[in-house]
Every structure is written in C-alpha cells, then in structure tokens.
Write a protein that holds these residues in place. Structure first.
Motif, PDB file in Angstrom:
ATOM      1  N   VAL A 149       0.799  -1.223   0.000  1.00  0.00           N
ATOM      2  CA  VAL A 149       0.000   0.000   0.000  1.00  0.00           C
ATOM      3  C   VAL A 149       0.835   1.278   0.000  1.00  0.00           C
ATOM      4  CG1 VAL A 149      -1.863  -1.177   1.233  1.00  0.00           C
ATOM      5  CG2 VAL A 149      -0.161   0.091   2.528  1.00  0.00           C
ATOM      6  N   ALA A 150       2.126   1.156   0.304  1.00  0.00           N
ATOM      7  CA  ALA A 150       2.938   2.348   0.585  1.00  0.00           C
ATOM      8  C   ALA A 150       2.885   3.383  -0.528  1.00  0.00           C
ATOM      9  CB  ALA A 150       4.380   1.927   0.856  1.00  0.00           C
ATOM     10  N   GLU A 151       2.968   2.948  -1.760  1.00  0.00           N
ATOM     11  CA  GLU A 151       3.021   3.897  -2.875  1.00  0.00           C
ATOM     12  C   GLU A 151       1.784   4.793  -2.901  1.00  0.00           C
ATOM     13  OE1 GLU A 151       3.357   3.876  -7.764  1.00  0.00           O
ATOM     14  OE2 GLU A 151       3.723   2.038  -6.647  1.00  0.00           O
ATOM     15  N   LYS A 152       0.631   4.213  -2.570  1.00  0.00           N
ATOM     16  CA  LYS A 152      -0.610   4.980  -2.595  1.00  0.00           C
ATOM     17  C   LYS A 152      -0.778   5.801  -1.317  1.00  0.00           C
ATOM     18  CE  LYS A 152      -3.343   1.939  -5.598  1.00  0.00           C
ATOM     19  NZ  LYS A 152      -2.237   1.191  -6.183  1.00  0.00           N
ATOM     20  N   THR A 153      -0.526   5.160  -0.174  1.00  0.00           N
ATOM     21  CA  THR A 153      -0.862   5.810   1.094  1.00  0.00           C
ATOM     22  C   THR A 153       0.147   6.870   1.515  1.00  0.00           C
ATOM     23  OG1 THR A 153       0.203   4.009   2.309  1.00  0.00           O
ATOM     24  CG2 THR A 153      -2.170   3.819   1.897  1.00  0.00           C
ATOM     25  N   ASP A 154       1.395   6.750   1.069  1.00  0.00           N
ATOM     26  CA  ASP A 154       2.378   7.784   1.413  1.00  0.00           C
ATOM     27  C   ASP A 154       1.936   9.138   0.866  1.00  0.00           C
ATOM     28  OD1 ASP A 154       3.900   5.981   2.750  1.00  0.00           O
ATOM     29  OD2 ASP A 154       5.480   5.787   1.235  1.00  0.00           O
ATOM     30  N   THR A 155       1.362   9.106  -0.340  1.00  0.00           N
ATOM     31  CA  THR A 155       0.876  10.359  -0.923  1.00  0.00           C
ATOM     32  C   THR A 155      -0.310  10.896  -0.119  1.00  0.00           C
ATOM     33  OG1 THR A 155       1.542   9.543  -3.100  1.00  0.00           O
ATOM     34  CG2 THR A 155       0.037  11.420  -3.058  1.00  0.00           C
ATOM     35  N   VAL A 156      -1.182  10.012   0.358  1.00  0.00           N
ATOM     36  CA  VAL A 156      -2.320  10.441   1.180  1.00  0.00           C
ATOM     37  C   VAL A 156      -1.807  11.114   2.454  1.00  0.00           C
ATOM     38  CG1 VAL A 156      -4.315   9.661   2.531  1.00  0.00           C
ATOM     39  CG2 VAL A 156      -3.861   8.660   0.280  1.00  0.00           C
ATOM     40  N   ILE A 157      -0.783  10.511   3.066  1.00  0.00           N
ATOM     41  CA  ILE A 157      -0.206  11.096   4.297  1.00  0.00           C
ATOM     42  C   ILE A 157       0.305  12.498   4.018  1.00  0.00           C
ATOM     43  CG2 ILE A 157       1.662  10.884   5.995  1.00  0.00           C
ATOM     44  CD1 ILE A 157       1.352   7.807   5.677  1.00  0.00           C
ATOM     45  N   GLU A 158       0.962  12.645   2.883  1.00  0.00           N
ATOM     46  CA  GLU A 158       1.509  13.948   2.514  1.00  0.00           C
ATOM     47  C   GLU A 158       0.377  14.969   2.316  1.00  0.00           C
ATOM     48  OE1 GLU A 158       4.095  16.884   1.911  1.00  0.00           O
ATOM     49  OE2 GLU A 158       4.584  14.851   2.580  1.00  0.00           O
ATOM     50  N   ILE A 159      -0.691  14.576   1.639  1.00  0.00           N
ATOM     51  CA  ILE A 159      -1.823  15.494   1.425  1.00  0.00           C
ATOM     52  C   ILE A 159      -2.482  15.830   2.759  1.00  0.00           C
ATOM     53  CG2 ILE A 159      -4.102  15.729   0.334  1.00  0.00           C
ATOM     54  CD1 ILE A 159      -3.086  13.786  -1.863  1.00  0.00           C
ATOM     55  N   TYR A 160      -2.625  14.835   3.620  1.00  0.00           N
ATOM     56  CA  TYR A 160      -3.228  15.050   4.950  1.00  0.00           C
ATOM     57  C   TYR A 160      -2.436  16.102   5.710  1.00  0.00           C
ATOM     58  CZ  TYR A 160      -4.911  13.886   9.685  1.00  0.00           C
ATOM     59  OH  TYR A 160      -5.435  13.950  10.958  1.00  0.00           O
ATOM     60  N   ARG A 161      -1.117  15.979   5.675  1.00  0.00           N
ATOM     61  CA  ARG A 161      -0.269  16.958   6.393  1.00  0.00           C
ATOM     62  C   ARG A 161      -0.404  18.343   5.779  1.00  0.00           C
ATOM     63  NH1 ARG A 161       4.877  12.862   6.816  1.00  0.00           N
ATOM     64  NH2 ARG A 161       4.262  11.815   8.759  1.00  0.00           N
ATOM     65  N   GLN A 162      -0.384  18.393   4.473  1.00  0.00           N
ATOM     66  CA  GLN A 162      -0.512  19.692   3.809  1.00  0.00           C
ATOM     67  C   GLN A 162      -1.798  20.403   4.213  1.00  0.00           C
ATOM     68  OE1 GLN A 162      -0.306  19.379  -0.457  1.00  0.00           O
ATOM     69  NE2 GLN A 162       1.645  18.277  -0.431  1.00  0.00           N
ATOM     70  N   ILE A 163      -2.896  19.641   4.246  1.00  0.00           N
ATOM     71  CA  ILE A 163      -4.202  20.264   4.466  1.00  0.00           C
ATOM     72  C   ILE A 163      -4.485  20.509   5.939  1.00  0.00           C
ATOM     73  CG2 ILE A 163      -6.704  19.853   4.264  1.00  0.00           C
ATOM     74  CD1 ILE A 163      -6.134  18.580   1.553  1.00  0.00           C
ATOM     75  N   LEU A 164      -4.206  19.536   6.775  1.00  0.00           N
ATOM     76  CA  LEU A 164      -4.614  19.618   8.171  1.00  0.00           C
ATOM     77  C   LEU A 164      -3.532  20.132   9.116  1.00  0.00           C
ATOM     78  CD1 LEU A 164      -6.814  16.450   8.276  1.00  0.00           C
ATOM     79  CD2 LEU A 164      -7.544  18.700   9.033  1.00  0.00           C
ATOM     80  N   GLU A 165      -2.283  20.264   8.617  1.00  0.00           N
ATOM     81  CA  GLU A 165      -1.233  20.780   9.499  1.00  0.00           C
ATOM     82  C   GLU A 165      -0.710  22.131   9.023  1.00  0.00           C
ATOM     83  OE1 GLU A 165       1.702  17.763  10.074  1.00  0.00           O
ATOM     84  OE2 GLU A 165       0.240  16.288  10.806  1.00  0.00           O
TER      85      GLU A 165
END
Length: 950
Positions: free
Chosen positions: A931-947
C-alpha cells in the motif's frame, strides 16, 4: 335427512358433542323438544365442528330455521337479495357491521353443516362460499356508496355521469372456489377521473373512492364482538401497499402495460369483477386481457413457470412446512399452477381458456387435446379430495389452515366426514393424490426428478472402504491431492454417527458422487471440500436441502465455486441454508436487482407473507436481505460489480429495508394508540437520517446502520386511537419499535445492528428529535466531530417536507463560518483519538481503515474541506459521499485535480481491498509494501491540508 346415521362417533367426538349439547340445553331448553333425529344430527355436528357448536350456542334461535329449510339446497341469488333488504334501513356503519357479521355467521354455519353432512358436492360448496362472500362485499359496497354520496356528493365524469366503484375479486374468490376460512384478495378501481357533484364541496373522484375503499375494508375486516366478515387483503393492487388504495381504469392500464410482472399475470387469470354485470365490467376485462393473455401461443411463459415452481419449493423449505396440503409437493397450489400455465400459454389463441374457474378450464384443456383424459381425471379427483380436506379442516374452528391435524380428535372428525376408517387410511388417500398431482406438475414445466449417478467413478470413491483403494482411484484419475481422502473419510465417519434418517442418508449417498465430481474440477479439491462440508453439516438433517443440491446441477456448481471464491459466502450459506435456493438458477443469481428496484422487489417479496403475521414478516425481511446480499457478493467475487457499485447496492438494499421496517413499526404503534393529528402512513411527520457509511452510500458487508430519527414540529396534541398518547410519546414509541424490529434475532439472524449514538446528546439524548430542536442543537451545542459526522449524513426515508427541511438545516450548519486553524486542530485531535482507540495492526501490516494514509484519513480530509469552505461555496453541502465531495473540491479549484483524483482512487482501492478481505474472512490489513506507494501520498496530502496554517 339424517347425518351418517350408520356411523359411530369416537369417544372423543362424543365427549365434545355432549359438552356443547349440555351448554345448549342450559341456554335454550327448547332443544329438548326437537325430534330424536334432529337432536342426533345436532350432536353429530357438534362433535365435528367447534365453530358450528359455538355459533349455535350463541344463536340457538337459528336452529329452527336450519331444520325448517335452511339446510336445503342453497339458492345463491338469495344472498344478495336478503342482504340488500337487511341493510336498506340501516343508518350507521356500526349497524351495518353487526348485520353483515351476523348474516355471515348464520350462513357459514349453514354451509359448514351441509359440508360436514355431505349434503353438497365439493364443487357446489366452493361456489356457495364464493357467492356468499361476493354478496357480502357487494351489499357493503352499495350501502357505503349511497351513504357517502349523501355526505360528499356523487363521483361523476366530465359529462356528469355517475362513476361506480368496481371491485376485482382475485384468487379463489375470482374463480368462485373460495375456502371456508379464506382471506379475500380485492382490487378497487373506477372508470374515469372527475369530481363529485352535489356535495358541500367538490372532491376528486379518486379521493372519494379511496375514502370509500378504506371504509369498505373496515366494514369487512374489522374484528368486532360479532367477529369479522372476511379478512381483506389489498396487496395485489398496483404497487402493493405503497400504491393508492384505488386507481382509475387508466391507472390500471398504465401500470400493467409498463410494470406488470409475471406473478401479476398469474394473479389476473382469476380476476373477476364482482356484483351485477355492467358495461363497465366488460370495459375493465377488455382492458386487462392484453396483459394476461398474449395474442400468440406464449411459450415464453414456460421459463416463468419454472421459476414459479422453484418459488413454491423454496417457500416450503424456508417455512419448514410439513403436512401442508396446499404448498407441499403435490399440493393444491400445484394443480392451480398446472391449469393456469396452460391458460397463460394458450389463452391468447383459445378464448374458451379465458375463465376464472379451475374446473371449467381443466375441462376445456381436455376438449382442446392439451391434457389427456387420465391426466384430467387424476388432477380433478386429487384436487377435489385435497380441497374437501382443506374445507373441512377450516370449518372445524373457522381457522385459515392447510396443515393436517396434530391431534387425534380433528383426525377423527375428518375421517368421519370423509367416510374413511382412520388417520392412516386418510393419509394414504392424501399421499396418493399428492403424488399424482406432483407427477403432472413436473411434466407441465418440464421438470425432472433426480437421476442416478452410480456409474461415475466418484460413486466408487464415496463408497470405498479402504485407504489404498482410494489412493488407487485418485491415481487413475491423475488427481494429486493427498489431503482429500483423509478429509472425506473422516467427514463420512462423522456423518455416519449422526441421526439423519433413512431418507436423508439415501439422498446424501446420491448427492455426494455428484458433488465430488464438481470438487474434482477445482485446483485443489481438498481445499474446496472444507467449506462445502461445513455447509453440508448444517443441512444433513434437512433433507429437502440435500434433495435441492442433488436435483439441481446449477446449485451444486455454484455452491462449490462460491465456497472456493469466498469463505464469507461459505459461512453465510452454512448459517442460513435457505440461501441455497438462490443457487438453483445461476443466470438469476448473477442478475442482481437494479439499484432503483430494491423497494419494489422487497414489497413483492413481502406479498408472500400474511400481512398480520409479524413474526413471518420479520423473518421475510431478513431472508430478503440475506438473499440479496448473497447475489451482490456473488457478483462481487466474480468481478461483475466494481466496488462503487457494490456499496451502492448494499446501501440501497438497506434503504429499502429501512422503509419497510418504519412502515411495520408505524402500523404496530398506530394499531395500539392511533396516529398524531394530521398524519397517516404516507405523511408520518417522521424521517430517518443516515450517517456514516449509510449516509455516504458506502455500506459494506456486515456494516451497521448509523441512524438518527426526526419528527416534525406539526405533531402537537394526542393520537386518535383507543389508547391515546401525546404525539411526542408516539414518536418515541415509534423509534423504539423500529430499533426493536432491527435488533430482534429470528431464525435468519439480526436484520441490522443499529447505532443511534450520533443523535443529539448521544446515548443520553432522546431517541427521536423534533427537527427544529435538532437544528438548534447542531448550531448551538454540537461539537466539531458532530459536524464532521453531519457531512456524511443524508435523508434516507420519510416525509418530503422533512427531507427538504433537513437538507436546509444541514446546509446551514455546514455553511457556518469557522476559523480554519481551530477547525484543523479539532479535526486532527479527533483523528488522533480515533487512531489511538481503534488502530490494531500487526508488525509490518497496514490497517486499511485506521493506519496513517488509510480510509479514515481520507474521510477526515473531505470533512475538513467541507467544514472549512462551505460558507464560501454552498456546492460543498450537496453531497454526503467522499467521491463526489472530492469532485466538487477539484471543480472549485480548492484542491488540485491530481490530488483529488489520487485521494478518490486510493479511497476506492482501499475500500475494494476491504471488501475482498471481508469476503475472504480476513482482517482488514495488507502488507505495508503493497500500500505504501498509494498511502504515502495520502499522508503527505493530509499533512498539507490539516497541518498547514491558514
């Protein structure tokens, strides 16, 4: 005419007769002045029928009438004439109810007496009962019509011509073959739309006739101190319970042309307009004929017949019916089916077949050469025997039953009236009749009973006694699977110790070679045998299911392939063997219900169950859910449905069930307490709101339902029933009943687990909220996480006005301006709390829902964006599902298109994997590397938006 004077009553029958006779003497001493033969006949009748005895003890004044001509041959025209005379001077509905019931009971005593005494042939008895029922319905209709015209004016067409209410008698009433204790199936209709003339104000014809129809059902169906006239079933009308009670001719024509189903064609074969014949009757029958009878020889009906045959067998298995002479193999319904099948196939070309009477139609089939003399003779005589037994069974105590007695007294009563020696003698006659019927039934639809399979090597393999012989057989067949024989041998030894009866063991011995042949086609037969044997374990004592698999190759193939494809499906089949019925026709199994059809399909399904039998209704809801889920899962594991459509189907299935549960709950609470002012079944002032996966149209297998109940602020005052309560208390009871109906565990399990914790104030709040108070709570008291939940909420069932108001309130709350930094902090903190509480994953494994970058992170991103920007962009409040929220965010350029697409694709992929794992009965985890290839990008977007800081 003495009754069976040459026969002796059994001791139990004499005891019953003596008890009733002593009561009669006490109530009506004049009984002792009857002649010896009259006293003897009364005692004999008392010994045969509790219903007659109870009625005559309540109305001994009927006895002289019975002996002074009432027991003579029935003049059917007298029913209608006498009833109209009786009702002429009555002025209130209560008076009419009493008169109808007393007349009904007297005549039913008369007809039952004649039946038990063999004063009339079975065919005549059925017509007598039907004529009485028709006269009662028409007399009630005619009185009501005049009474309502005085109050409301006369319904008229555009030219001022009065419009009548026409009543279609369906089923046995239409065919003049009514049972002693039948329901009557009716459809109400009227010729043309228009308005009433002569009333204080004009109302639409349909409104007039709906009111009249409601009153008519009440006149006939309501139980009073005098009993009821007939139980009335209106569910065969267009759209069933959800359709209007009365429709115009044009409405009927449109419905049957556009939406009429095969089973409705069958029902319409027996449809007949009740009462005196008029030009309107001709018009109505002409209108319905093209739907029922095709102009060509309609062999397309044969496939429908086969499905109907399966439904009959399925009904018997599901309800575990035994000794049922109507639904069992070779029962009454199969005779009706044989005759109606010919009528549907050839009725378009042969006008003589277009008749409601089974006896008339079967004679025509012989004259047309469609049935041989022997078939006609066997079917007719077997049918007459079963119908006579059925009629006597029901006349014993005026109960609607087709099940043979479970006590010696009632067997003795049947045998006495049938002039047979004992139970064994009568059973022999019944079994012989049913065997003949079933043989002709199978011949009609091209069905065939099981065939032998002894010549295949798998038969030797199943019956082998020594291990080395088994190894030799497998080598000869070039099957390399060392685990298979030990598994099969152990299972066979275990089964040999179970008590499954001779019929069950014989069926199993015929089934296993055929099943092993299917297993040998799998890559590893032993792996396939494990889940299949689990299913077999659950049905070993239910021989009908073993026979189902033995006689249906399609069912065997699907059992093996689906058990191999999904352990979840295998477990469902083991837990709920009735699902095996769904495997019979593979084409039907994978032809899943269309998204919009679940409500209609469920309504049709529930028509098979008595409306007043709540236990069966609840079981039917669960069976429908299980069978539809199985079809969805089968389409899922074979790749027919992508994940988005799987969730859509599971969600809309749940919505259809919610609708019926609410309707059932409403009926139950309303029957006890009445309804709040200004409400009815179609305008309840009540709404169900779906949250979470239901709200987001993202249900999975086994998902619970997050629900919130609302009611309107119009509901003030008390209910209008015999035990009135205030309106808010009514809605609380309604909500409690809904939750109870969902949670009750029946044979087919729980319907859905319902979670109500998202309601205002959570578990400590009211179970149902008034909608304006709900809006105030959301605006003034709700936490941020409750607004997040509101993003994934939507109206799923209830009043349109409430739906509109809820949408406005939801949008208003979501559009409140919020400080983005504070909002981001609150959302992050809630996500951390959730992860700390719910995240469970093994070392090196990724939890699809709760791990960073998983499903929950993506949902929180969507929720944050809606709450942060809805005050500027109202479009964000329209949707409750994440996929369309991300589409709107990309369209509004609040999120880069590539980012929105990645979140959507990853979200769908993760949910797809979660569905797959559920069907494999595995925990929702995958290796990090996958899953890493897909979810790493989600983590990055989550940080951008919520942090990020705004």
């Amino acid at each position: 005419m003495p009754l069976q004077s040459n026969k002796v009553l059994s001791a139990q029958m004499q005891q019953a007769a003596e008890s009733y006779w002593l009561r009669l003497i006490d109530l009506w001493p004049e009984a002792l002045s009857l002649t010896d033969s009259q006293q003897s006949e009364i005692k004999t009748i008392f010994s045969l029928s509790d219903y007659i005895a109870e009625q005559l003890n309540r109305h001994p004044e009927w006895i002289p009438e019975l002996f002074n001509g009432l027991l003579d041959e029935v003049v059917r025209a007298d029913f209608d004439k006498e009833l109209h005379q009786i009702l002429t001077d009555l002025t209130t509905e209560d008076q009419v109810k009493s008169a109808l019931r007393q007349y009904r009971n007297k005549q039913m005593v008369r007809l039952a007496w004649r039946d038990f005494a063999n004063y009339s042939k079975l065919e005549d008895s059925l017509v007598d009962l039907s004529s009485l029922a028709e006269a009662l319905v028409i007399a009630a209709r005619d009185w009501l019509y005049l009474d309502l015209c005085k109050q409301l004016g006369t319904p008229s067409d555009a030219e001022g011509k009065p419009q009548p209410l026409l009543i279609l008698g369906m089923g046995k009433l239409g065919g003049r073959e009514l049972n002693f204790s039948s329901d009557i199936d009716l459809i109400f209709t009227f010729p043309e739309h228009g308005e009433t003339i002569g009333g204080r104000r004009a109302i639409a014809n349909q409104q007039f006739f709906i009111r009249m129809g409601q009153k008519l059902v009440n006149l006939l169906d309501q139980v009073t101190v005098d009993g009821f006239v007939f139980r009335v079933d209106m569910r065969l009308r267009p759209y069933g319970e959800s359709g209007p009670l009365v429709v115009s001719f044009a409405g009927l024509e449109d419905y049957y042309q556009e939406q009429g189903r095969d089973w409705e064609r069958y029902a319409m074969v027996k449809a007949r307009v009740l009462g005196p014949w008029t030009g309107y009757c001709d018009e109505l029958h002409d209108l319905l004929r093209p739907f029922v009878y095709r102009r060509y020889i309609d062999f397309s009906a044969i496939e429908s017949l086969r499905k109907m045959k399966q439904m009959i067998a399925q009904e018997v298995r599901r309800r575990q019916l035994t000794d049922n002479i109507k639904l069992g193999a070779g029962g009454i319904r199969e005779v009706e089916f044989v005759v109606q099948s010919f009528q549907l196939i050839r009725g378009g070309r042969e006008p003589a077949l277009r008749q409601q009477s089974l006896f008339g139609a079967i004679d025509i089939l012989y004259s047309l050469g469609q049935l041989e003399y022997l078939a006609v003779d066997e079917l007719k005589h077997s049918y007459i025997l079963l119908r006579r037994v059925e009629n006597l069974l029901q006349a014993i105590d005026d109960k609607q039953t087709q099940t043979l007695p479970n006590n010696p007294l009632d067997w003795q009563r049947l045998c006495y009236s049938m002039n047979l020696t004992n139970e064994t003698d009568l059973r022999t006659h019944i079994e012989a009749a049913m065997a003949k019927i079933h043989r002709h039934f199978n011949a009609t639809v091209g069905g065939s009973d099981s065939h032998e399979h002894n010549d295949h090597w798998t038969s030797l393999f199943w019956n082998i006694q020594q291990d080395d012989h088994a190894d030799t057989l497998l080598q000869e067949q070039q099957i390399e699977d060392p685990e298979l024989w030990p598994l099969l041998s152990d299972w066979r030894n275990t089964v040999s110790k179970r008590s499954i009866g001779p019929r069950g063991r014989e069926t199993l011995d015929r089934l296993m070679p055929k099943l092993l042949e299917e297993l040998m086609a799998q890559t590893k037969p032993s792996a396939a045998f494990k889940p299949v044997s689990n299913v077999l374990d659950k049905i070993l004592t239910r021989t009908t299911y073993l026979e189902l698999l033995c006689e249906n190759p399609g069912a065997r193939q699907q059992l093996v392939s689906l058990c191999c494809a999904s352990p979840w499906i295998a477990k469902e089949l083991a837990n709920f063997p009735m699902l095996l019925d769904e495997l019979i026709d593979p084409a039907q199994l994978y032809d899943i219900t269309s998204i919009d059809d679940y409500p209609s399909e469920l309504r049709q399904y529930l028509l098979r169950v008595p409306e007043d039998d709540m236990e069966q209704q609840m079981e039917a809801l669960r069976q429908f859910k299980l069978s539809q889920q199985l079809k969805i899962a089968a389409a899922d594991v074979t790749g027919v449905l992508p994940v988005m459509q799987v969730s859509d189907h599971l969600t809309f299935l749940a919505e259809a069930i919610i609708e019926q549960v609410v309707l059932h709950a409403w009926h139950q609470v309303a029957a006890r307490h009445g309804v709040p002012p200004g409400t009815n079944q179609n305008e309840m002032g009540f709404a169900v709101i779906g949250y979470g996966k239901l709200g987001g149209i993202e249900l999975g297998y086994g998902s619970d339902l997050d629900l919130v109940f609302l009611h309107s602020n119009n509901s003030v005052g008390s209910t209008d029933g015999d035990r009135p309560i205030d309106s808010s208390h009514f809605y609380l009871k309604l909500a409690q009943r809904i939750v109870h109906l969902f949670a009750t565990r029946t044979t087919s399990g729980e319907l859905y687990e319902v979670d109500m914790r998202l309601r205002p104030s959570g578990a400590s709040g009211l179970l149902v909220s008034e909608i304006e108070r709900f809006g105030e709570y959301q605006n003034q008291e709700a936490w941020t996480w409750e607004h997040q939940a509101l993003v994934r909420s939507r109206f799923v069932f209830g009043d349109h006005d409430l739906a509109h108001r809820f949408s406005l309130l939801r949008a208003q709350v979501l559009q409140n301006s919020r400080d983005k930094n504070e909002l981001a902090t609150a959302v992050r903190e809630m996500r951390i709390k959730m992860r700390d509480h719910l995240l469970q994953s093994s070392e090196g494994m990724f939890n699809l829902k709760q791990s960073p970058g998983g499903i929950a992170d993506i949902e929180f991103i969507a929720q944050f964006m809606v709450l942060a920007y809805s005050h500027e962009y109202q479009e964000l409040t329209v949707w409750s599902d994440n996929v369309r929220i991300f589409e709107v965010l990309a369209d509004l350029e609040l999120m880069p298109v590539m980012q929105a697409q990645h979140l959507t694709q990853t979200y769908c992929w993760l949910r797809d994997k979660n569905h797959e794992l559920t069907l494999q009965q595995m925990s929702g985890q995958l290796e990090n590397a996958i899953v890493a290839e897909k979810t790493d990008t989600v983590i990055e977007i989550y940080r951008q938006i919520l942090e990020m800081r705004y």
